[in-house]
Scaffold this active site. Structure first.
Site, short mmCIF file in Angstrom:
data_model
loop_
_atom_site.label_atom_id
_atom_site.label_comp_id
_atom_site.label_asym_id
_atom_site.label_seq_id
_atom_site.Cartn_x
_atom_site.Cartn_y
_atom_site.Cartn_z
CG ASP A 157 55.40 28.07 90.88
OD1 ASP A 157 56.50 28.47 90.45
OD2 ASP A 157 55.08 28.16 92.09
CB SER A 158 58.39 25.64 88.23
OG SER A 158 59.59 25.29 87.58
CB SER A 159 60.51 22.32 91.09
OG SER A 159 60.54 23.54 91.82
CG HIS A 284 59.39 27.92 83.39
ND1 HIS A 284 58.60 26.81 83.34
CD2 HIS A 284 59.96 27.93 84.62
CE1 HIS A 284 58.68 26.16 84.48
NE2 HIS A 284 59.49 26.82 85.28
#
Length: 312
Positions: A157-159, A284
């Site tokens: 997830d995300s980075s 987010h």
């Protein structure tokens, strides 16, 4: 800006009396400590999961990892190597413990969560090397880990979503002796040049603003000239024909929302099967708020079941 979901607004109101500091306002240690205080928002620990800590020996270093299996499972089953989010700067095994438990139990999967090296102490390509080498380590020891070596996915997830996409692309394009059957991306950051329209559209979004996103990118890839490299910005990949099938989840109210849709389109244009879902009114990393936001729970369930389908 579109409307945030009422449960998200309620959460933000509860946090407004003691709002989290902006990352550039505090020390790195303090910023990481703030993240740890938010872990409880992910919900209760799933008790139907067997968990054990691991150490993965890599070239010249050891990274910590954690293995998750449905309670009592003894036979080989599909596996997922998972990379946590946190803007390359924070996060780890604890921040994503609840999420990985749910993925394992709800998807009937063996999940290996990897605590890759963090920035700014370790800049690019440190996390990438940890991600790729850790995946290969798991693949090489699939029998020992009771994972079906022919059904191994990478996710994040995300980075960590960027690390997952990069790992899938790199291992598909080169011969490392490890095969990625599927990739799962949750609110992935896929363009470190911040050229997606959503970066401006939702630049002041809660939980991740444009300023915070760009600060995090500066910590991991301080060399601006590297940011168009496909390895750090998978959206700049020129050949995704051999990429594995993808499951992509994005939030509507998110600076990197368009990263997900752009990457899904690029994969589809390359002939890669893609399932994408956008969650309206969500910010987010909303799935890390599953203890207080119902859509977070639904997203985790859908993600776990979707990965399971891709691997079976």
């Amino acid at each position: 800006m579109s409307n945030l979901h009422p449960q998200v607004l309620e959460l933000l109101a509860s946090l407004s009396t003691n709002p989290p500091a902006q990352p550039w306002e505090v020390s790195i240690a303090a910023y990481r400590a703030v993240g740890e205080k938010l872990i409880g928002l992910a919900g209760d620990l799933n008790p139907h999961c067997d968990v054990r800590d691991l150490e993965i020996p890599l070239r010249g270093r050891v990274v910590k990892a954690r293995s998750y299996s449905p309670k009592g499972a003894t036979t080989a089953m599909p596996g997922v190597v998972y990379f946590h989010g946190g803007g390359f700067v924070r996060g780890g095994l604890e921040s994503h413990d609840r999420l990985c438990r749910e993925l394992s139990v709800q998807g009937a999967l063996r999940v290996i969560s990897v605590a890759y090296r963090l920035a700014p102490e370790n800049t690019y390509p440190s996390a990438h090397a940890d991600a790729i080498e850790s995946f290969c380590w798991v693949a090489d020891r699939s029998d020992e880990l009771r994972i079906d070596g022919e059904a191994l996915a990478v996710a994040g997830d995300s980075s960590g979503g960027m690390l997952a996409a990069a790992t899938a692309a790199i291992l598909s394009a080169r011969t490392y002796g490890a095969s990625v059957k599927a990739q799962g991306l949750l609110c992935p950051v896929l363009d470190l040049t911040s050229s997606s329209d959503s970066v401006n559209r939702y630049g002041s979004a809660p939980l991740l603003s444009r300023a915070a996103l760009e600060w995090c990118i500066d910590q991991y890839v301080p060399d601006v000239g590297l940011r168009e490299s496909p390895e750090v910005s998978p959206l700049f990949s020129t050949n995704l024909n051999n990429a594995p099938p993808a499951l992509i989840v994005n939030a509507e109210i998110d600076p990197v929302s368009d990263d997900a849709s752009r990457y899904a389109s690029k994969l589809q244009a390359s002939g890669v099967a893609v399932v994408q879902r956008e969650y309206a009114g969500m910010p987010h990393s909303f799935f890390l708020l599953a203890g207080v936001v119902d859509e977070g729970k639904r997203a985790i369930t859908g993600f776990a079941e979707g990965l399971s389908r891709l691997l079976r």
